[in-house]
Design an enzyme around this catalytic site. Sequence first.
Site, PDB file in Angstrom:
ATOM      1  N   HIS A   1       0.819  -1.199   0.000  1.00 16.58           N
ATOM      2  CA  HIS A   1       0.000   0.000   0.000  1.00 16.58           C
ATOM      3  C   HIS A   1       0.866   1.268   0.000  1.00 16.58           C
ATOM      4  O   HIS A   1       2.067   1.218  -0.288  1.00 16.58           O
ATOM      5  CB  HIS A   1      -0.988  -0.010   1.153  1.00 16.58           C
ATOM      6  CG  HIS A   1      -1.779  -1.279   1.222  1.00 16.58           C
ATOM      7  ND1 HIS A   1      -2.776  -1.598   0.315  1.00 16.58           N
ATOM      8  CD2 HIS A   1      -1.696  -2.341   2.072  1.00 16.58           C
ATOM      9  CE1 HIS A   1      -3.279  -2.782   0.610  1.00 16.58           C
ATOM     10  NE2 HIS A   1      -2.641  -3.264   1.665  1.00 16.58           N
TER      11      HIS A   1
ATOM     12  N   GLU B   1      -1.775   0.320   7.983  1.00 19.28           N
ATOM     13  CA  GLU B   1      -0.990  -0.760   7.409  1.00 19.28           C
ATOM     14  C   GLU B   1       0.179  -0.212   6.599  1.00 19.28           C
ATOM     15  O   GLU B   1       1.284  -0.744   6.647  1.00 19.28           O
ATOM     16  CB  GLU B   1      -1.880  -1.637   6.526  1.00 19.28           C
ATOM     17  CG  GLU B   1      -1.144  -2.815   5.908  1.00 19.28           C
ATOM     18  CD  GLU B   1      -2.012  -3.651   4.997  1.00 19.28           C
ATOM     19  OE1 GLU B   1      -1.503  -4.666   4.463  1.00 19.28           O
ATOM     20  OE2 GLU B   1      -3.199  -3.300   4.801  1.00 19.28           O
TER      21      GLU B   1
ATOM     22  N   HIS C   1       2.846  -7.072   4.495  1.00 25.66           N
ATOM     23  CA  HIS C   1       1.481  -6.617   4.762  1.00 25.66           C
ATOM     24  C   HIS C   1       1.076  -6.924   6.196  1.00 25.66           C
ATOM     25  O   HIS C   1       1.789  -7.615   6.932  1.00 25.66           O
ATOM     26  CB  HIS C   1       0.497  -7.308   3.814  1.00 25.66           C
ATOM     27  CG  HIS C   1       0.616  -6.859   2.406  1.00 25.66           C
ATOM     28  ND1 HIS C   1      -0.036  -5.750   1.916  1.00 25.66           N
ATOM     29  CD2 HIS C   1       1.341  -7.363   1.369  1.00 25.66           C
ATOM     30  CE1 HIS C   1       0.277  -5.589   0.642  1.00 25.66           C
ATOM     31  NE2 HIS C   1       1.117  -6.549   0.282  1.00 25.66           N
TER      32      HIS C   1
ATOM     33  N   GLU D   1       1.517 -11.670   5.618  1.00 24.68           N
ATOM     34  CA  GLU D   1       0.588 -10.919   6.457  1.00 24.68           C
ATOM     35  C   GLU D   1       1.078 -11.132   7.891  1.00 24.68           C
ATOM     36  O   GLU D   1       0.942 -12.218   8.446  1.00 24.68           O
ATOM     37  CB  GLU D   1      -0.838 -11.439   6.285  1.00 24.68           C
ATOM     38  CG  GLU D   1      -1.393 -11.348   4.876  1.00 24.68           C
ATOM     39  CD  GLU D   1      -1.920  -9.960   4.520  1.00 24.68           C
ATOM     40  OE1 GLU D   1      -1.837  -9.057   5.397  1.00 24.68           O
ATOM     41  OE2 GLU D   1      -2.407  -9.781   3.398  1.00 24.68           O
TER      42      GLU D   1
END
Length: 324
Positions: free
Chosen positions: A114, A151, A206, A288
């Site tokens: 992101h 995030e 992430h 993640e």
Amino acid sequence: MSYAGPDFEPPRPRRSRRGPLTVAVAALVPGALAGWLVWQAVGDSGDGSREAGPSATSSSPAVSAAPRSPTASGKGDGKGRDGDEPSSTPTASASRPAASGPLKGKVVVIDPGHNSGNFRHTSEINRQVDIGTNHKECDTTGTSTNAGYTEATFTLDVARRMRTLLQEQGATVEFTQDGDRPWGPCVDERARIGNKAHADAVVSVHADGSAAGNRGFHVILPGSVHAGAADTRPIVAPSRDLGERIAGNFVRVTGSAPSNYVGGGTGLVTREDLGGLNLSTVPKVFIECGNMRDSKDAALLTSETWRQKAARGISEGIVSFLRG
């Protein structure tokens, strides 16, 4: 990223790294997970404390944390970028010269998931891009903790810590973005950066945005995809090797548990719907690191001490993979 949401990141064949490594890899993850289960019996790492589990203190110097930009909306404040539109030409963030070490000559691309500015550029990130199997959004805003720690802030902080650790081993480290662009890059460009660098390993960092009570990390591996511009067949085996080594070392260093909601307790998930994996031609995985929407995981993800451990765990998995 939200587990159900879009992804991030395009192609170059590479030799398989299996063979003699299979036995070592097979032992690594189960051994690490077994160690976690033993430790879990005597103490819960999910108590929200700033320390996570029994890992040793890192001997590596701490990296300056990425500037935090939390907002109530969890979207970030958009700071730290140059204000210009990103170039359509794939670029990688500059890296200082690699030190002499065991990874001299190896190229690692780190993909911080992101971008804190994405929420200011909804039309750009909602644009559909070709991921081989179908079309998906260019990127997403990512998730955040309930307190607004984003995030995008988390991923950039961990990525910078990883860069320092890997450069100390002699690796050349490139980023897909380093807080130096107002949004993106799109998922196809993220993959293209790793491919263009002829990276020996690519890791996309992430944190998930699942339901409260869903805890733990998971590593996402590319499935076998052969459609359109996507052909992951040459990278499936080495990417699994990379992912298994990262999962094993992440458990060992952070003391965190494998996900309790995907992966069947293995910490490994195979997916065929992520452009960042589908379009890669070099070994690549996503990790993640935890679930930002769970209060206990959030307490870890917002801890600088734990983020340094996360960076160490991922980096040591990469080192293990590259050294064979």
